[in-house]
Design a protein around this motif. Structure first.
Motif, mmCIF file in Angstrom:
data_model
loop_
_atom_site.group_PDB
_atom_site.id
_atom_site.type_symbol
_atom_site.label_atom_id
_atom_site.label_comp_id
_atom_site.label_asym_id
_atom_site.label_seq_id
_atom_site.Cartn_x
_atom_site.Cartn_y
_atom_site.Cartn_z
ATOM 1 N N ASN A 35 0.557 -1.056 0.100
ATOM 2 C CA ASN A 35 -0.599 -0.035 0.091
ATOM 3 C C ASN A 35 0.945 2.015 -0.192
ATOM 4 N N PRO A 36 0.509 2.276 -0.340
ATOM 5 C CA PRO A 36 1.196 3.503 -0.192
ATOM 6 C C PRO A 36 1.953 4.348 0.667
ATOM 7 N N THR A 37 1.064 3.590 2.201
ATOM 8 C CA THR A 37 1.081 4.309 3.283
ATOM 9 C C THR A 37 2.285 4.733 4.073
ATOM 10 N N PRO A 38 3.564 3.869 3.648
ATOM 11 C CA PRO A 38 5.200 4.050 3.777
ATOM 12 C C PRO A 38 5.473 5.353 2.989
ATOM 13 N N TRP A 39 4.946 5.208 1.279
ATOM 14 C CA TRP A 39 5.379 6.411 0.577
ATOM 15 C C TRP A 39 4.863 8.277 1.113
ATOM 16 N N PHE A 40 3.850 7.880 2.264
ATOM 17 C CA PHE A 40 3.586 9.106 2.607
ATOM 18 C C PHE A 40 3.772 9.179 3.922
ATOM 19 N N LEU A 41 4.699 8.279 4.884
ATOM 20 C CA LEU A 41 4.970 8.326 5.700
ATOM 21 C C LEU A 41 6.667 9.566 5.389
ATOM 22 N N ILE A 42 7.291 9.192 4.304
ATOM 23 C CA ILE A 42 8.463 10.049 3.768
ATOM 24 C C ILE A 42 8.140 11.573 3.922
ATOM 25 N N SER A 43 6.772 11.748 2.496
ATOM 26 C CA SER A 43 6.398 13.074 3.025
ATOM 27 C C SER A 43 5.981 13.716 4.101
ATOM 28 N N VAL A 44 5.590 13.016 4.661
ATOM 29 C CA VAL A 44 5.229 13.653 6.906
ATOM 30 C C VAL A 44 6.445 13.291 7.125
ATOM 31 N N VAL A 45 7.596 12.507 7.040
ATOM 32 C CA VAL A 45 8.473 13.333 7.023
ATOM 33 C C VAL A 45 9.864 14.587 7.468
ATOM 34 N N ILE A 46 9.193 14.588 5.434
ATOM 35 C CA ILE A 46 10.169 16.271 5.465
ATOM 36 C C ILE A 46 9.426 16.977 5.684
ATOM 37 N N ILE A 47 7.946 16.563 5.806
ATOM 38 C CA ILE A 47 7.328 18.353 5.932
ATOM 39 C C ILE A 47 7.733 18.509 7.910
ATOM 40 N N VAL A 48 7.978 17.403 9.006
ATOM 41 C CA VAL A 48 8.048 17.911 10.024
ATOM 42 C C VAL A 48 9.718 18.221 10.018
ATOM 43 N N LEU A 49 11.043 17.513 9.962
ATOM 44 C CA LEU A 49 12.085 18.080 9.230
ATOM 45 C C LEU A 49 12.224 19.069 8.665
ATOM 46 N N ASP A 50 11.293 19.572 7.404
ATOM 47 C CA ASP A 50 11.484 21.140 7.121
ATOM 48 C C ASP A 50 10.668 22.091 8.444
ATOM 49 N N GLN A 51 9.090 21.894 8.758
ATOM 50 C CA GLN A 51 9.300 22.937 9.519
ATOM 51 C C GLN A 51 9.608 22.791 11.175
ATOM 52 N N VAL A 52 10.374 21.714 11.844
ATOM 53 C CA VAL A 52 11.468 22.032 13.130
ATOM 54 C C VAL A 52 12.350 22.776 12.388
ATOM 55 N N SER A 53 12.762 22.277 11.545
ATOM 56 C CA SER A 53 14.188 23.031 11.459
ATOM 57 C C SER A 53 14.011 24.369 11.076
ATOM 58 N N LYS A 54 13.196 25.091 10.423
ATOM 59 C CA LYS A 54 12.187 26.374 10.063
ATOM 60 C C LYS A 54 12.115 27.164 11.269
ATOM 61 N N TYR A 55 11.665 26.415 12.193
ATOM 62 C CA TYR A 55 11.113 27.325 13.487
ATOM 63 C C TYR A 55 11.998 27.221 14.315
ATOM 64 N N ALA A 56 13.578 26.634 13.934
ATOM 65 C CA ALA A 56 14.709 26.941 15.246
ATOM 66 C C ALA A 56 15.212 27.687 13.990
ATOM 67 N N ILE A 57 15.102 28.189 13.220
ATOM 68 C CA ILE A 57 15.902 29.655 12.698
ATOM 69 C C ILE A 57 14.924 30.748 12.786
ATOM 70 N N THR A 58 14.017 30.302 12.993
ATOM 71 C CA THR A 58 13.131 31.900 13.304
ATOM 72 C C THR A 58 12.800 32.252 14.842
ATOM 73 N N GLN A 59 13.548 31.035 15.439
ATOM 74 C CA GLN A 59 14.245 31.356 16.691
ATOM 75 C C GLN A 59 15.433 31.868 17.246
ATOM 76 N N SER A 60 16.372 31.405 16.269
ATOM 77 C CA SER A 60 17.843 31.957 16.578
ATOM 78 C C SER A 60 18.170 32.905 15.786
ATOM 79 N N PHE A 61 17.585 33.816 15.004
ATOM 80 C CA PHE A 61 17.786 34.512 14.249
ATOM 81 C C PHE A 61 16.883 35.844 13.959
ATOM 82 N N ALA A 62 17.023 36.896 13.705
ATOM 83 C CA ALA A 62 16.648 37.760 12.494
ATOM 84 C C ALA A 62 16.795 37.934 11.642
ATOM 85 N N LEU A 63 14.983 38.512 10.991
ATOM 86 C CA LEU A 63 14.873 38.592 9.618
ATOM 87 C C LEU A 63 17.007 39.201 8.996
#
Length: 157
Positions: A3-31
């Motif tokens: 079934n396609p579930t593992p492929w969707f899980l890969i997408s979810v991992v990418i989304i989480v890594l992306d959002q966590v990294s962006k949050y960390a940067i926005t909390q650590s740096f000014a524009l």
């Protein structure tokens, strides 16, 4: 794969890594603030209201809705493709990466009105525009799709 579930899980991992990294940067740096990591790589907080390489970034605001709409339509198409072709490993992996990246950047556009970029590279005197984890996943996924297209037999009928 059954079934396609593992492929969707890969997408979810990418989304989480992306959002966590962006949050960390926005909390650590000014524009606009950044820090040199190596002679060719910086971390820097940048906002992109346009598309790739800041295309249409200064277009007056309509581009935010336009690019968000494209991301929604593309995500629906990729969701369908993963359901239809989940047995094709390389193709599905590539689509999973692109889907995760598209949704990661879509979240930024909808919630923030811009995409957060922070990976800043220099090579041979050339400064590459800042990008993020989502952009990286999209780029790798697109390269894998191209590779996959060369591996498939050509229909000669």
């Amino acid at each position: 794969m059954r079934n396609p579930t593992p492929w969707f899980l890969i997408s979810v991992v990418i989304i989480v890594l992306d959002q966590v990294s962006k949050y960390a940067i926005t909390q650590s740096f000014a524009l606009g603030e950044g820090v040199a990591i190596t002679s060719f790589f910086n971390l820097v907080l940048a906002y992109n209201t346009g598309a790739a390489f800041s295309f249409l970034a200064n277009a007056g605001g309509w581009q935010k809705v336009f690019f968000a709409g494209i991301a929604v339509v593309a995500s629906v198409v990729m969701f369908y493709l993963l359901h239809k072709h989940y047995q094709e490993r390389l193709f599905s992996f590539a689509i999973s990466l692109i889907l995760g990246g598209a949704v990661g950047n879509l979240i930024d556009r909808v919630v923030l009105g811009h995409v957060v970029d922070f990976l800043d590279f220099y090579a041979a005197g050339y400064h590459f525009p800042a990008f993020n984890v989502a952009d990286s996943a999209i780029t790798v996924g697109a390269a894998l799709l191209i590779w996959d297209s060369f591996k498939k037999p050509v229909d000669k009928s």
